[in-house]
Structures are given as structure tokens and as C-alpha cells.
Design a protein around this motif. Structure first.
Motif, PDB file in Angstrom:
ATOM      1  N   ILE A   1      -4.119  -1.830  -5.520  1.00 42.15           N
ATOM      2  CA  ILE A   1      -2.823  -1.587  -6.187  1.00 42.15           C
ATOM      3  C   ILE A   1      -2.123  -0.831  -6.433  1.00 42.15           C
ATOM      4  CG2 ILE A   1      -3.405  -4.228  -7.888  1.00 42.15           C
ATOM      5  CD1 ILE A   1      -3.585  -2.556 -10.076  1.00 42.15           C
ATOM      6  N   TRP A   2      -0.817   0.091  -6.632  1.00 42.66           N
ATOM      7  CA  TRP A   2      -0.334   0.664  -6.853  1.00 42.66           C
ATOM      8  C   TRP A   2       0.782   0.178  -8.396  1.00 42.66           C
ATOM      9  CZ3 TRP A   2      -0.881   5.648  -5.309  1.00 42.66           C
ATOM     10  CH2 TRP A   2       0.212   6.239  -5.301  1.00 42.66           C
ATOM     11  N   ASP A   3       0.412   0.370  -9.228  1.00 39.77           N
ATOM     12  CA  ASP A   3       1.608   0.196 -10.831  1.00 39.77           C
ATOM     13  C   ASP A   3       2.137   1.591 -10.866  1.00 39.77           C
ATOM     14  OD1 ASP A   3       3.212  -0.782 -12.945  1.00 39.77           O
ATOM     15  OD2 ASP A   3       0.888   0.122 -14.577  1.00 39.77           O
ATOM     16  N   THR A   4       3.295   1.861 -10.151  1.00 41.67           N
ATOM     17  CA  THR A   4       4.529   2.668 -11.123  1.00 41.67           C
ATOM     18  C   THR A   4       4.256   3.199 -11.819  1.00 41.67           C
ATOM     19  OG1 THR A   4       6.443   1.072 -10.569  1.00 41.67           O
ATOM     20  CG2 THR A   4       5.657   2.149  -9.110  1.00 41.67           C
ATOM     21  N   GLN A   5       4.370   2.799 -12.872  1.00 38.17           N
ATOM     22  CA  GLN A   5       4.101   3.069 -14.657  1.00 38.17           C
ATOM     23  C   GLN A   5       3.109   3.604 -14.584  1.00 38.17           C
ATOM     24  OE1 GLN A   5       3.626   0.252 -17.998  1.00 38.17           O
ATOM     25  NE2 GLN A   5       5.758   0.189 -17.939  1.00 38.17           N
ATOM     26  N   LEU A   6       1.758   3.134 -14.012  1.00 35.97           N
ATOM     27  CA  LEU A   6       1.219   4.123 -13.788  1.00 35.97           C
ATOM     28  C   LEU A   6       1.127   5.429 -13.191  1.00 35.97           C
ATOM     29  CD1 LEU A   6      -2.338   5.077 -15.221  1.00 35.97           C
ATOM     30  CD2 LEU A   6      -2.913   3.952 -13.964  1.00 35.97           C
ATOM     31  N   ALA A   7       1.478   5.334 -12.110  1.00 34.37           N
ATOM     32  CA  ALA A   7       1.351   6.293 -11.119  1.00 34.37           C
ATOM     33  C   ALA A   7       2.660   7.673 -11.931  1.00 34.37           C
ATOM     34  CB  ALA A   7       2.026   6.181  -9.792  1.00 34.37           C
ATOM     35  N   GLU A   8       3.349   7.169 -12.414  1.00 39.74           N
ATOM     36  CA  GLU A   8       4.228   8.496 -13.265  1.00 39.74           C
ATOM     37  C   GLU A   8       3.681   8.964 -13.961  1.00 39.74           C
ATOM     38  OE1 GLU A   8       8.327  10.052 -13.020  1.00 39.74           O
ATOM     39  OE2 GLU A   8       6.738   9.036 -10.890  1.00 39.74           O
ATOM     40  N   TYR A   9       3.102   8.439 -14.717  1.00 41.04           N
ATOM     41  CA  TYR A   9       2.478   8.979 -16.292  1.00 41.04           C
ATOM     42  C   TYR A   9       1.567   9.686 -15.824  1.00 41.04           C
ATOM     43  CZ  TYR A   9      -1.261   9.420 -20.192  1.00 41.04           C
ATOM     44  OH  TYR A   9      -1.799   9.530 -20.893  1.00 41.04           O
ATOM     45  N   LEU A  10       0.387   9.340 -14.478  1.00 39.98           N
ATOM     46  CA  LEU A  10      -0.379  10.819 -14.274  1.00 39.98           C
ATOM     47  C   LEU A  10       0.336  12.048 -13.444  1.00 39.98           C
ATOM     48  CD1 LEU A  10      -2.889   7.661 -12.754  1.00 39.98           C
ATOM     49  CD2 LEU A  10      -3.556   9.534 -14.463  1.00 39.98           C
ATOM     50  N   LEU A  11       1.625  11.587 -12.371  1.00 41.19           N
ATOM     51  CA  LEU A  11       1.812  12.094 -11.772  1.00 41.19           C
ATOM     52  C   LEU A  11       3.064  13.858 -12.624  1.00 41.19           C
ATOM     53  CD1 LEU A  11       3.353  10.228  -8.560  1.00 41.19           C
ATOM     54  CD2 LEU A  11       1.928  11.780  -8.151  1.00 41.19           C
ATOM     55  N   THR A  12       3.246  13.177 -13.454  1.00 36.65           N
ATOM     56  CA  THR A  12       3.841  14.228 -15.012  1.00 36.65           C
ATOM     57  C   THR A  12       2.741  15.333 -15.723  1.00 36.65           C
ATOM     58  OG1 THR A  12       4.456  11.804 -16.351  1.00 36.65           O
ATOM     59  CG2 THR A  12       5.758  12.644 -14.474  1.00 36.65           C
ATOM     60  N   ALA A  13       1.650  14.911 -15.477  1.00 33.82           N
ATOM     61  CA  ALA A  13       0.826  14.753 -16.581  1.00 33.82           C
ATOM     62  C   ALA A  13       1.148  14.913 -17.845  1.00 33.82           C
ATOM     63  CB  ALA A  13       0.906  17.020 -16.579  1.00 33.82           C
TER      64      ALA A  13
ATOM     65  N   GLY B   1     -10.032  -8.967   5.382  1.00 34.02           N
ATOM     66  CA  GLY B   1     -10.300  -6.629   5.617  1.00 34.02           C
ATOM     67  C   GLY B   1     -10.520  -6.268   5.052  1.00 34.02           C
ATOM     68  N   ASP B   2      -8.633  -5.139   5.973  1.00 32.26           N
ATOM     69  CA  ASP B   2      -8.657  -3.740   4.911  1.00 32.26           C
ATOM     70  C   ASP B   2      -7.479  -4.437   4.222  1.00 32.26           C
ATOM     71  OD1 ASP B   2      -7.785  -1.420   4.235  1.00 32.26           O
ATOM     72  OD2 ASP B   2      -7.503  -0.669   5.791  1.00 32.26           O
ATOM     73  N   SER B   3      -7.109  -5.036   3.134  1.00 31.61           N
ATOM     74  CA  SER B   3      -6.223  -5.357   2.350  1.00 31.61           C
ATOM     75  C   SER B   3      -4.301  -4.603   2.871  1.00 31.61           C
ATOM     76  CB  SER B   3      -6.556  -6.447   1.424  1.00 31.61           C
ATOM     77  OG  SER B   3      -7.048  -5.512  -0.044  1.00 31.61           O
ATOM     78  N   PRO B   4      -3.994  -4.746   2.068  1.00 36.10           N
ATOM     79  CA  PRO B   4      -2.611  -3.980   1.924  1.00 36.10           C
ATOM     80  C   PRO B   4      -2.213  -3.646   0.261  1.00 36.10           C
ATOM     81  CG  PRO B   4      -1.848  -6.729   2.575  1.00 36.10           C
ATOM     82  CD  PRO B   4      -3.391  -6.309   2.346  1.00 36.10           C
ATOM     83  N   ILE B   5      -2.085  -2.681  -0.258  1.00 39.51           N
ATOM     84  CA  ILE B   5      -1.564  -2.520  -1.756  1.00 39.51           C
ATOM     85  C   ILE B   5      -0.966  -3.121  -1.830  1.00 39.51           C
ATOM     86  CG2 ILE B   5      -0.909  -0.236  -3.264  1.00 39.51           C
ATOM     87  CD1 ILE B   5      -2.507   1.399  -1.341  1.00 39.51           C
ATOM     88  N   LEU B   6      -0.808  -3.735  -3.076  1.00 33.31           N
ATOM     89  CA  LEU B   6       0.076  -4.642  -4.006  1.00 33.31           C
ATOM     90  C   LEU B   6       0.410  -4.222  -5.388  1.00 33.31           C
ATOM     91  CD1 LEU B   6       0.827  -8.075  -4.201  1.00 33.31           C
ATOM     92  CD2 LEU B   6      -0.679  -8.006  -5.753  1.00 33.31           C
ATOM     93  N   VAL B   7       2.609  -3.410  -4.750  1.00 27.92           N
ATOM     94  CA  VAL B   7       3.014  -2.730  -5.538  1.00 27.92           C
ATOM     95  C   VAL B   7       3.746  -3.245  -6.693  1.00 27.92           C
ATOM     96  CG1 VAL B   7       4.179  -0.949  -5.807  1.00 27.92           C
ATOM     97  CG2 VAL B   7       2.852  -1.470  -3.719  1.00 27.92           C
ATOM     98  N   GLY B   8       3.390  -3.197  -8.216  1.00 26.60           N
ATOM     99  CA  GLY B   8       4.488  -3.330  -8.961  1.00 26.60           C
ATOM    100  C   GLY B   8       4.700  -2.411 -10.331  1.00 26.60           C
ATOM    101  N   HIS B   9       5.556  -3.056 -10.591  1.00 27.81           N
ATOM    102  CA  HIS B   9       6.077  -2.331 -12.349  1.00 27.81           C
ATOM    103  C   HIS B   9       5.330  -2.340 -13.731  1.00 27.81           C
ATOM    104  CE1 HIS B   9       7.917   1.581 -14.578  1.00 27.81           C
ATOM    105  NE2 HIS B   9       8.183   0.083 -15.305  1.00 27.81           N
ATOM    106  N   ASN B  10       4.192  -2.182 -13.648  1.00 28.80           N
ATOM    107  CA  ASN B  10       3.627  -2.310 -15.007  1.00 28.80           C
ATOM    108  C   ASN B  10       3.384  -3.995 -14.160  1.00 28.80           C
ATOM    109  OD1 ASN B  10       2.652  -3.491 -17.476  1.00 28.80           O
ATOM    110  ND2 ASN B  10       4.576  -4.366 -17.687  1.00 28.80           N
TER     111      ASN B  10
END
Length: 236
Positions: free
Chosen positions: A100-112, A66-75
Motif C-alpha cells: 500500500i501507499w497512504d498519501t496521508q502517512l507519506a506526507e507526514y514522513l516526507l515533511t519530517a 506474484g509481484d502485486s501492484p501498490i494499492l494507493v489511497g488517502h487515509n
């Protein structure tokens, strides 16, 4: 609040010698590399498990319906490649539904696009977490492979990574919503899933055709060398 699971794998470092694939000791595709410990958790509750082929699927597979949770990891692509390689059911039953949520990729986007390949230590320092236990790195640097590190130390190390990853994720989530970037980041996470699957499936390479073309080029090189030597001899 979106449901999520934080994931971190501790793996072996056997990608060495003439059979090495690339220059990363923990490369997921080396046949001798494997998962030693799997850590998961959310909302401040964390646990580690010794690895077996169906560990992730049997423990968490039912959540990805169904509505699956986000799998979070670094790289997280690193962890996904290990799961894809070592658990056939993961690719068939869980991967197609994955968010998914990759904290490394998210940081790249959040810091322009300024924070490139940010380490978990760097992000932990930025968002109020703790630095890694250097004893584990000392083991690795001295030639001790992951499966030979005392399990209690490795488990503590893994849980510390889970805590930091969750803390960073939640801070990034708030920042993404504040900046109106959540939907953009989600699309990039979907793109990361796509490239992960592409790397998992690989690309067909026609070895026979390449060898035929190589033989043609070798012949052309031989002919050109002979012509050059002939012209040089004429000029003497």
C-alpha cells in the motif's frame, strides 16, 4: 515505474445515535454502514462500480498474484477496513499480498513529521490538484446519506478524489526517491498494514474476569467509605 492501483470508496454515514461506535459518522465497524460506490484506476484511467460483496476481488483479485501492484489511497486504512469487513475473500486472498501507499502517512514522513493528518484537499492544493466538490458535503450536512445522493454526482466526486490521490502519490514518489526515503516509507506502509490487521482482528477482552475485578474494587470502595464515615463520626 511501479505498478499501482488508486482506490477510493464512498460509504454511508449511519454511525449515529446511542449505538454509535466512536464519533465518526462513516465508521467502518458500525453494522448499518456500508459501501455505496467503489472507485479505482491508474495512469489517468478511472472507473466507479456499484458495490457488491465480491466486487473488488472479482475485478482486481487476479492482479494481486506474484509481484502485486501498490494499492494507493488517502487515509487508506479507512478503505481497507471496509473491504475487510464486507468481503471475506479480500482478507484471505488479497490482504496477505498487499502493498500500500497512504498519501496521508507519506506526507507526514516526507515533511519530517510536520504535516499531521493532511486532508486530500490540502495535498491537492500543494501538488497542483483540484478541491473537492462542495455539493456532496452539502448533501451530507443537510442529512442526506450517501446512497441517496444522485449517482452521477457521487461518481464524479469519487473520480475527482482518484485523480487527486494519483497526482499526490506520483509527486510523493518522486520526492521520496529524491530524498532517499522510499525504503523508509515502504517500511512504514507495512507497519500500517500490520496495525490495520490488528484493528480488524481486535483484542480479546475477558469480560467475566473484568466483572470479577470490578466487584472486588466495589467492595474495597464500600469498606473504605465505611471507615471514613466512622472516623468522621468520631471526630464530631
Amino acid at each position: 515505474m511501479t505498478d499501482y492501483i488508486v482506490l477510493d470508496l464512498e460509504t454511508t454515514n449511519k454511525n449515529i445515535g446511542e449505538d454509535a461506535i466512536g464519533d465518526f459518522s462513516a465508521a467502518p465497524w458500525h453494522p448499518e454502514n456500508g459501501i455505496v460506490l467503489m472507485g479505482t484506476g491508474s495512469s489517468g484511467n478511472y472507473t466507479t462500480h456499484g458495490w457488491s460483496m465480491d466486487a473488488f476481488s472479482s475485478i482486481y483479485g487476479h492482479l494481486f498474484e506474484g509481484d502485486s501492484p501498490i494499492l494507493v489511497g488517502h487515509n487508506i486504512k479507512f478503505d481497507l477496513h471496509y473491504l475487510l469487513r464486507h468481503d471475506a475473500g479480500f482478507y484471505e486472498h488479497i490482504f496477505p499480498k498487499l502493498r500500500i501507499w497512504d498519501t496521508q502517512l507519506a506526507e507526514y514522513l516526507l515533511t519530517a513529521q510536520q504535516s499531521k493528518w493532511a486532508s486530500l484537499d490540502y495535498l491537492a492544493s500543494k501538488y497542483g490538484g483540484t478541491l473537492k466538490d462542495t455539493r456532496i458535503k452539502d448533501f451530507w450536512d443537510s442529512g442526506v446519506d450517501t446512497e441517496d445522493i444522485p449517482e452521477v454526482l457521487l461518481s464524479e466526486y469519487c473520480i475527482a478524489d482518484l485523480k487527486n490521490t494519483e497526482l499526490v502519490f506520483l509527486a510523493q514518489l518522486d520526492k521520496a526517491e529524491e530524498l532517499g526515503m522510499y525504503n523508509l516509507i515502504r517500511t512504514q506502509m507495512e507497519a500500517l498494514l500490520a496495525t490495520t490487521e490488528m484493528e480488524y482482528n481486535g483484542m480479546y477482552f475477558n469480560i467475566k474476569k473484568a466483572q470479577e475485578e470490578e466487584a472486588k474494587l466495589d467492595l474495597e470502595v464500600t469498606v473504605l467509605k465505611e471507615k471514613i464515615e466512622l472516623e468522621l463520626n468520631r471526630g464530631l
